[in-house]
Design a protein around this motif. Structure first.
Motif, PDB file in Angstrom:
ATOM      1  N   ASP A  42       0.826  -1.206   0.000  1.00  0.00           N
ATOM      2  CA  ASP A  42       0.000   0.000   0.000  1.00  0.00           C
ATOM      3  C   ASP A  42       0.865   1.262   0.000  1.00  0.00           C
ATOM      4  N   SER A  43       2.053   1.167  -0.590  1.00  0.00           N
ATOM      5  CA  SER A  43       2.948   2.322  -0.648  1.00  0.00           C
ATOM      6  C   SER A  43       2.321   3.440  -1.472  1.00  0.00           C
ATOM      7  N   VAL A  44       2.551   4.680  -1.029  1.00  0.00           N
ATOM      8  CA  VAL A  44       2.087   5.859  -1.753  1.00  0.00           C
ATOM      9  C   VAL A  44       3.251   6.832  -1.874  1.00  0.00           C
ATOM     10  N   GLU A  45       3.110   7.794  -2.745  1.00  0.00           N
ATOM     11  CA  GLU A  45       4.135   8.814  -2.923  1.00  0.00           C
ATOM     12  C   GLU A  45       3.798  10.043  -2.085  1.00  0.00           C
ATOM     13  N   ALA A  46       4.783  10.549  -1.366  1.00  0.00           N
ATOM     14  CA  ALA A  46       4.604  11.742  -0.539  1.00  0.00           C
ATOM     15  C   ALA A  46       5.863  12.594  -0.642  1.00  0.00           C
ATOM     16  N   TYR A  47       5.725  13.871  -0.310  1.00  0.00           N
ATOM     17  CA  TYR A  47       6.840  14.802  -0.417  1.00  0.00           C
ATOM     18  C   TYR A  47       7.663  14.845   0.871  1.00  0.00           C
ATOM     19  N   ALA A  48       8.983  14.902   0.702  1.00  0.00           N
ATOM     20  CA  ALA A  48       9.908  15.166   1.809  1.00  0.00           C
ATOM     21  C   ALA A  48      10.783  16.351   1.404  1.00  0.00           C
ATOM     22  N   LEU A  49      11.338  17.048   2.379  1.00  0.00           N
ATOM     23  CA  LEU A  49      12.148  18.231   2.100  1.00  0.00           C
ATOM     24  C   LEU A  49      13.592  17.859   1.770  1.00  0.00           C
ATOM     25  N   ARG A  50      14.145  18.557   0.776  1.00  0.00           N
ATOM     26  CA  ARG A  50      15.561  18.371   0.440  1.00  0.00           C
ATOM     27  C   ARG A  50      16.452  18.973   1.519  1.00  0.00           C
ATOM     28  N   GLU A  51      16.044  20.126   2.064  1.00  0.00           N
ATOM     29  CA  GLU A  51      16.808  20.825   3.097  1.00  0.00           C
ATOM     30  C   GLU A  51      15.858  21.293   4.189  1.00  0.00           C
ATOM     31  N   THR A  52      16.394  21.483   5.398  1.00  0.00           N
ATOM     32  CA  THR A  52      15.585  21.960   6.516  1.00  0.00           C
ATOM     33  C   THR A  52      14.970  23.320   6.189  1.00  0.00           C
ATOM     34  N   ALA A  53      13.682  23.471   6.493  1.00  0.00           N
ATOM     35  CA  ALA A  53      12.978  24.734   6.264  1.00  0.00           C
ATOM     36  C   ALA A  53      12.383  25.220   7.579  1.00  0.00           C
ATOM     37  N   THR A  54      12.517  26.512   7.838  1.00  0.00           N
ATOM     38  CA  THR A  54      12.028  27.114   9.073  1.00  0.00           C
ATOM     39  C   THR A  54      10.775  27.938   8.792  1.00  0.00           C
ATOM     40  N   PRO A  55      10.026  28.317   9.851  1.00  0.00           N
ATOM     41  CA  PRO A  55       8.790  29.067   9.648  1.00  0.00           C
ATOM     42  C   PRO A  55       8.997  30.325   8.800  1.00  0.00           C
ATOM     43  N   GLY A  56       8.085  30.546   7.872  1.00  0.00           N
ATOM     44  CA  GLY A  56       8.169  31.694   6.987  1.00  0.00           C
ATOM     45  C   GLY A  56       8.857  31.403   5.669  1.00  0.00           C
ATOM     46  N   LEU A 125      30.350  30.106  17.016  1.00  0.00           N
ATOM     47  CA  LEU A 125      28.990  29.739  17.387  1.00  0.00           C
ATOM     48  C   LEU A 125      29.010  28.496  18.268  1.00  0.00           C
ATOM     49  N   PRO A 126      27.981  28.332  19.092  1.00  0.00           N
ATOM     50  CA  PRO A 126      27.887  27.115  19.899  1.00  0.00           C
ATOM     51  C   PRO A 126      27.870  25.872  19.010  1.00  0.00           C
ATOM     52  N   THR A 127      28.433  24.804  19.479  1.00  0.00           N
ATOM     53  CA  THR A 127      28.487  23.557  18.731  1.00  0.00           C
ATOM     54  C   THR A 127      27.085  23.036  18.434  1.00  0.00           C
ATOM     55  N   GLY A 128      26.883  22.618  17.182  1.00  0.00           N
ATOM     56  CA  GLY A 128      25.608  22.028  16.798  1.00  0.00           C
ATOM     57  C   GLY A 128      24.542  23.018  16.408  1.00  0.00           C
ATOM     58  N   LEU A 129      24.858  24.317  16.433  1.00  0.00           N
ATOM     59  CA  LEU A 129      23.866  25.321  16.072  1.00  0.00           C
ATOM     60  C   LEU A 129      23.658  25.322  14.565  1.00  0.00           C
ATOM     61  N   GLY A 130      22.402  25.295  14.125  1.00  0.00           N
ATOM     62  CA  GLY A 130      22.103  25.281  12.698  1.00  0.00           C
ATOM     63  C   GLY A 130      20.645  25.606  12.472  1.00  0.00           C
ATOM     64  N   PRO A 131      20.217  25.618  11.208  1.00  0.00           N
ATOM     65  CA  PRO A 131      18.812  25.903  10.907  1.00  0.00           C
ATOM     66  C   PRO A 131      17.875  25.008  11.699  1.00  0.00           C
ATOM     67  N   GLY A 132      16.881  25.628  12.321  1.00  0.00           N
ATOM     68  CA  GLY A 132      15.946  24.881  13.155  1.00  0.00           C
ATOM     69  C   GLY A 132      16.282  24.921  14.632  1.00  0.00           C
ATOM     70  N   GLU A 159      14.389  31.390  16.581  1.00  0.00           N
ATOM     71  CA  GLU A 159      14.745  30.226  15.766  1.00  0.00           C
ATOM     72  C   GLU A 159      15.758  30.607  14.695  1.00  0.00           C
ATOM     73  N   VAL A 160      16.763  29.766  14.542  1.00  0.00           N
ATOM     74  CA  VAL A 160      17.795  30.004  13.529  1.00  0.00           C
ATOM     75  C   VAL A 160      17.246  29.603  12.157  1.00  0.00           C
ATOM     76  N   ALA A 161      17.216  30.574  11.233  1.00  0.00           N
ATOM     77  CA  ALA A 161      16.752  30.292   9.872  1.00  0.00           C
ATOM     78  C   ALA A 161      17.911  29.916   8.967  1.00  0.00           C
ATOM     79  N   ALA A 162      19.067  30.554   9.163  1.00  0.00           N
ATOM     80  CA  ALA A 162      20.234  30.272   8.326  1.00  0.00           C
ATOM     81  C   ALA A 162      21.478  30.812   9.001  1.00  0.00           C
ATOM     82  N   ILE A 163      22.619  30.248   8.614  1.00  0.00           N
ATOM     83  CA  ILE A 163      23.915  30.738   9.075  1.00  0.00           C
ATOM     84  C   ILE A 163      24.687  31.200   7.855  1.00  0.00           C
ATOM     85  N   GLN A 164      25.097  32.448   7.866  1.00  0.00           N
ATOM     86  CA  GLN A 164      25.755  33.058   6.713  1.00  0.00           C
ATOM     87  C   GLN A 164      27.253  33.179   6.974  1.00  0.00           C
TER      88      GLN A 164
END
Length: 209
Positions: A42-56, A125-132, A159-164
Protein backbone atom coordinates in the motif's frame (compact mmCIF):
# COMPACT_ATOMS: atom_id res chain seq x y z
CA UNK A 1 16.93 -61.97 -38.25
CA UNK A 2 16.10 -59.67 -35.38
CA UNK A 3 15.64 -56.05 -36.51
CA UNK A 4 17.53 -53.51 -34.43
CA UNK A 5 15.72 -50.26 -33.56
CA UNK A 6 16.79 -47.22 -35.48
CA UNK A 7 19.10 -44.67 -33.70
CA UNK A 8 16.39 -42.01 -33.73
CA UNK A 9 14.01 -44.38 -32.00
CA UNK A 10 16.58 -45.24 -29.29
CA UNK A 11 17.29 -41.52 -28.60
CA UNK A 12 13.67 -40.33 -28.41
CA UNK A 13 12.91 -38.41 -25.13
CA UNK A 14 9.72 -39.25 -23.33
CA UNK A 15 8.39 -36.32 -21.20
CA UNK A 16 7.04 -37.52 -17.88
CA UNK A 17 3.55 -35.99 -17.32
CA UNK A 18 4.33 -35.73 -13.61
CA UNK A 19 7.23 -33.37 -14.41
CA UNK A 20 4.96 -31.13 -16.49
CA UNK A 21 2.39 -30.99 -13.69
CA UNK A 22 5.13 -30.10 -11.15
CA UNK A 23 6.41 -27.23 -13.31
CA UNK A 24 2.88 -25.87 -13.70
CA UNK A 25 2.27 -26.06 -9.94
CA UNK A 26 5.51 -24.17 -9.15
CA UNK A 27 4.73 -21.49 -11.74
CA UNK A 28 1.20 -21.08 -10.39
CA UNK A 29 2.45 -20.84 -6.82
CA UNK A 30 5.02 -18.18 -7.74
CA UNK A 31 2.42 -16.12 -9.59
CA UNK A 32 0.05 -16.36 -6.64
CA UNK A 33 2.67 -15.16 -4.15
CA UNK A 34 3.60 -12.24 -6.40
CA UNK A 35 -0.05 -11.24 -6.75
CA UNK A 36 -0.54 -11.46 -2.98
CA UNK A 37 2.51 -9.31 -2.21
CA UNK A 38 1.48 -6.76 -4.83
CA UNK A 39 -1.97 -6.57 -3.32
CA UNK A 40 -0.55 -5.98 0.16
CA UNK A 41 1.81 -3.20 -0.99
CA UNK A 42 0.00 0.00 0.00
CA UNK A 43 2.95 2.32 -0.65
CA UNK A 44 2.09 5.86 -1.75
CA UNK A 45 4.13 8.81 -2.92
CA UNK A 46 4.60 11.74 -0.54
CA UNK A 47 6.84 14.80 -0.42
CA UNK A 48 9.91 15.17 1.81
CA UNK A 49 12.15 18.23 2.10
CA UNK A 50 15.56 18.37 0.44
CA UNK A 51 16.81 20.82 3.10
CA UNK A 52 15.58 21.96 6.52
CA UNK A 53 12.98 24.73 6.26
CA UNK A 54 12.03 27.11 9.07
CA UNK A 55 8.79 29.07 9.65
CA UNK A 56 8.17 31.69 6.99
CA UNK A 57 10.21 29.86 4.32
CA UNK A 58 8.42 29.55 0.98
CA UNK A 59 8.92 26.17 -0.63
CA UNK A 60 8.18 25.07 -4.19
CA UNK A 61 8.08 21.68 -5.92
CA UNK A 62 11.82 21.94 -6.65
CA UNK A 63 12.54 22.05 -2.90
CA UNK A 64 10.85 18.69 -2.43
CA UNK A 65 11.69 15.09 -3.22
CA UNK A 66 9.17 12.30 -3.79
CA UNK A 67 9.39 9.35 -1.40
CA UNK A 68 7.54 6.05 -1.64
CA UNK A 69 6.22 5.31 1.85
CA UNK A 70 3.52 3.35 3.64
CA UNK A 71 1.24 5.79 5.43
CA UNK A 72 -1.96 3.77 5.61
CA UNK A 73 -4.89 5.81 6.90
CA UNK A 74 -2.63 8.80 7.64
CA UNK A 75 -1.88 9.55 3.97
CA UNK A 76 -4.27 12.53 4.01
CA UNK A 77 -2.09 14.22 6.64
CA UNK A 78 0.92 14.66 4.37
CA UNK A 79 1.80 16.68 1.29
CA UNK A 80 1.67 14.58 -1.88
CA UNK A 81 2.52 15.27 -5.54
CA UNK A 82 0.02 17.60 -7.18
CA UNK A 83 -0.73 19.57 -4.01
CA UNK A 84 1.94 22.27 -4.37
CA UNK A 85 0.65 25.38 -6.23
CA UNK A 86 2.88 27.27 -8.68
CA UNK A 87 3.36 30.07 -6.13
CA UNK A 88 4.57 27.56 -3.55
CA UNK A 89 3.65 27.12 0.10
CA UNK A 90 4.85 28.76 3.32
CA UNK A 91 6.30 26.63 6.10
CA UNK A 92 4.61 27.31 9.44
CA UNK A 93 6.89 25.21 11.64
CA UNK A 94 10.35 23.79 11.21
CA UNK A 95 10.49 20.73 8.95
CA UNK A 96 13.81 18.88 9.00
CA UNK A 97 15.74 17.70 5.96
CA UNK A 98 14.35 14.39 4.70
CA UNK A 99 11.20 14.69 6.83
CA UNK A 100 7.82 14.09 5.21
CA UNK A 101 5.92 17.37 5.00
CA UNK A 102 2.71 17.35 7.09
CA UNK A 103 -0.21 19.36 5.72
CA UNK A 104 -0.35 21.10 9.09
CA UNK A 105 3.20 22.45 8.59
CA UNK A 106 2.45 24.47 5.44
CA UNK A 107 0.03 27.23 4.48
CA UNK A 108 -0.86 29.31 1.45
CA UNK A 109 0.23 32.53 3.20
CA UNK A 110 2.64 33.46 5.97
CA UNK A 111 0.67 33.55 9.23
CA UNK A 112 3.65 32.95 11.49
CA UNK A 113 3.90 36.50 12.82
CA UNK A 114 7.68 36.21 12.65
CA UNK A 115 10.28 38.48 11.09
CA UNK A 116 13.81 37.70 9.92
CA UNK A 117 16.73 39.62 11.43
CA UNK A 118 20.43 38.99 10.74
CA UNK A 119 22.65 39.16 13.81
CA UNK A 120 26.46 39.31 13.42
CA UNK A 121 28.41 37.19 15.91
CA UNK A 122 31.55 38.19 17.78
CA UNK A 123 33.06 34.72 18.00
CA UNK A 124 32.53 31.05 17.35
CA UNK A 125 28.99 29.74 17.39
CA UNK A 126 27.89 27.12 19.90
CA UNK A 127 28.49 23.56 18.73
CA UNK A 128 25.61 22.03 16.80
CA UNK A 129 23.87 25.32 16.07
CA UNK A 130 22.10 25.28 12.70
CA UNK A 131 18.81 25.90 10.91
CA UNK A 132 15.95 24.88 13.15
CA UNK A 133 17.91 25.43 16.38
CA UNK A 134 16.48 27.78 19.00
CA UNK A 135 18.51 30.36 20.87
CA UNK A 136 18.01 33.05 23.48
CA UNK A 137 19.34 36.44 22.42
CA UNK A 138 21.20 38.04 25.34
CA UNK A 139 22.10 41.72 25.24
CA UNK A 140 24.16 44.00 27.48
CA UNK A 141 24.17 47.77 26.93
CA UNK A 142 27.56 49.50 26.98
CA UNK A 143 27.80 52.09 29.76
CA UNK A 144 31.27 53.31 28.90
CA UNK A 145 34.20 51.93 26.99
CA UNK A 146 34.62 48.34 28.14
CA UNK A 147 31.90 48.50 30.78
CA UNK A 148 28.46 46.98 30.27
CA UNK A 149 25.19 46.61 32.11
CA UNK A 150 24.31 43.11 33.37
CA UNK A 151 23.12 41.05 30.39
CA UNK A 152 19.46 40.17 30.00
CA UNK A 153 17.43 38.09 27.57
CA UNK A 154 16.25 40.36 24.77
CA UNK A 155 14.52 37.65 22.71
CA UNK A 156 13.70 34.19 24.03
CA UNK A 157 13.45 31.08 21.84
CA UNK A 158 14.45 32.74 18.57
CA UNK A 159 14.75 30.23 15.77
CA UNK A 160 17.79 30.00 13.53
CA UNK A 161 16.75 30.29 9.87
CA UNK A 162 20.23 30.27 8.33
CA UNK A 163 23.92 30.74 9.08
CA UNK A 164 25.76 33.06 6.71
CA UNK A 165 29.47 32.46 6.35
CA UNK A 166 31.80 35.38 5.45
CA UNK A 167 32.22 35.81 1.70
CA UNK A 168 35.24 37.00 -0.25
CA UNK A 169 38.95 37.04 0.53
CA UNK A 170 38.68 39.32 3.56
CA UNK A 171 37.37 37.91 6.84
CA UNK A 172 34.58 40.18 8.05
CA UNK A 173 35.01 39.08 11.66
CA UNK A 174 32.72 36.07 11.97
CA UNK A 175 29.54 34.50 10.73
CA UNK A 176 26.11 36.09 10.82
CA UNK A 177 23.00 34.28 11.99
CA UNK A 178 19.57 34.88 10.49
CA UNK A 179 16.99 34.65 13.25
CA UNK A 180 13.21 34.36 13.17
CA UNK A 181 11.78 36.47 15.99
CA UNK A 182 8.33 37.85 16.91
CA UNK A 183 7.62 41.08 15.06
CA UNK A 184 7.12 42.95 18.32
CA UNK A 185 10.75 42.19 19.26
CA UNK A 186 12.29 43.47 16.02
CA UNK A 187 12.58 47.13 17.08
CA UNK A 188 14.37 46.28 20.35
CA UNK A 189 16.85 43.96 18.64
CA UNK A 190 17.61 46.42 15.85
CA UNK A 191 18.07 49.18 18.42
CA UNK A 192 20.56 47.05 20.31
CA UNK A 193 22.49 46.20 17.13
CA UNK A 194 22.63 49.87 16.10
CA UNK A 195 23.77 50.99 19.56
CA UNK A 196 26.61 48.48 19.57
CA UNK A 197 25.28 46.48 22.50
CA UNK A 198 27.07 43.24 23.35
CA UNK A 199 24.79 40.55 21.89
CA UNK A 200 25.29 36.83 22.33
CA UNK A 201 23.31 33.78 21.23
CA UNK A 202 22.83 31.06 23.81
CA UNK A 203 21.19 27.73 22.88
CA UNK A 204 17.70 27.64 24.38
CA UNK A 205 16.49 24.74 26.41
CA UNK A 206 14.93 22.15 24.12
CA UNK A 207 11.14 22.09 24.08
CA UNK A 208 8.86 19.53 22.49
CA UNK A 209 6.88 20.42 19.37
Amino acid sequence: MVRRPERSERGALRLDPRLVIGILLVAGSTTGVWALVSGLDDSVEAYALRETATPGTRIEAGDLVVESVRLGATVDRYLVPGEVPDRGLVVTRTVERGELVPDSAVDDVDRSGLASVVVPTRGALPTGLGPGSTVDVWAARELERGAYEPPAVLVANAEVAAIQEPEGMVDSGGVSVELLIPRDKVAALLEGLTAGDSIDLVPARATGR
